[in-house]
Design a protein around this motif. Structure first.
Motif, PDB file in Angstrom:
ATOM      1  N   ASP A  91       0.848  -1.195   0.000  1.00 30.11           N
ATOM      2  CA  ASP A  91       0.000   0.000   0.000  1.00 30.11           C
ATOM      3  C   ASP A  91       0.885   1.247   0.000  1.00 30.11           C
ATOM      4  N   ARG A  92       1.109   1.826  -1.176  1.00 31.02           N
ATOM      5  CA  ARG A  92       2.015   2.969  -1.307  1.00 31.02           C
ATOM      6  C   ARG A  92       1.585   4.139  -0.433  1.00 31.02           C
ATOM      7  N   GLU A  93       0.293   4.461  -0.412  1.00 31.02           N
ATOM      8  CA  GLU A  93      -0.186   5.587   0.400  1.00 31.02           C
ATOM      9  C   GLU A  93       0.099   5.359   1.879  1.00 31.02           C
ATOM     10  N   MET A  96       3.848   5.873   2.515  1.00 32.03           N
ATOM     11  CA  MET A  96       4.207   7.295   2.554  1.00 32.03           C
ATOM     12  C   MET A  96       3.716   7.946   3.847  1.00 32.03           C
ATOM     13  N   ASN A 110      10.160  -0.856   0.109  1.00 26.97           N
ATOM     14  CA  ASN A 110       9.996  -1.919  -0.895  1.00 26.97           C
ATOM     15  C   ASN A 110      11.249  -2.178  -1.724  1.00 26.97           C
TER      16      ASN A 110
END
Length: 150
Positions: A91-93, A96, A110
């Motif tokens: 989950d990139r969001e 971040m 990652n």
């Protein structure tokens, strides 16, 4: 030496009842001399253990379980050091969001390693200032503010 420092910290983890998943004190098999250290992974680590609160600078990893994102951030920030953190997530969001809250100078996510030209440096007792890129050059500049002209 750094070898002795890392060996002492591995022994400290064992003495603190952390579980040695792999590795341990001593040199890797086949190495009777030199400053080689057995890559060591500890599990059952609590954040009050010396191995969780020290920058080891050796092939040693401490696994500390957590239940929530907030708890993970609290554990990561509960140290006098702050050189770097690593996040593994699909989950990139979320990655971040967590990275912005970590009190460290660098966050890798990652398996994306640092590249040339990006700043290197830490927070807290991991040091101030940066090496690399524009941020590294700023230490060599002298800034001057002049007021009252005109």
């Amino acid at each position: 030496t750094q070898f002795d420092h890392v060996q002492r910290l591995i022994q400290s983890g064992i003495d603190s009842k952390a579980t040695v998943f792999t590795g341990g004190v001593g040199r890797p098999e086949g190495f009777s001399t030199g400053y080689y250290i057995r890559p060591t992974i500890f599990t059952d680590v609590t954040n009050d253990m010396e191995i969780a609160q020290t920058e080891i600078f050796g092939p040693v990893m401490c696994v500390i379980p957590f239940e929530t994102e907030e708890e993970a951030i609290q554990i990561a920030n509960d140290t006098p050091y702050g050189l770097g953190n690593y996040i593994q997530t699909a989950d990139r969001e979320r990655g971040m969001r967590v990275a912005r809250q970590l009190q460290s100078g660098m966050v890798e996510m990652n398996w994306c390693p640092r590249t040339v030209g990006f700043p290197f440096g830490g927070y807290k007792q991991s040091g101030n200032g940066r090496e690399g890129g524009v941020y590294g050059l700023q230490d060599f500049l002298e800034t001057k503010y002049i007021a009252g002209i005109g």
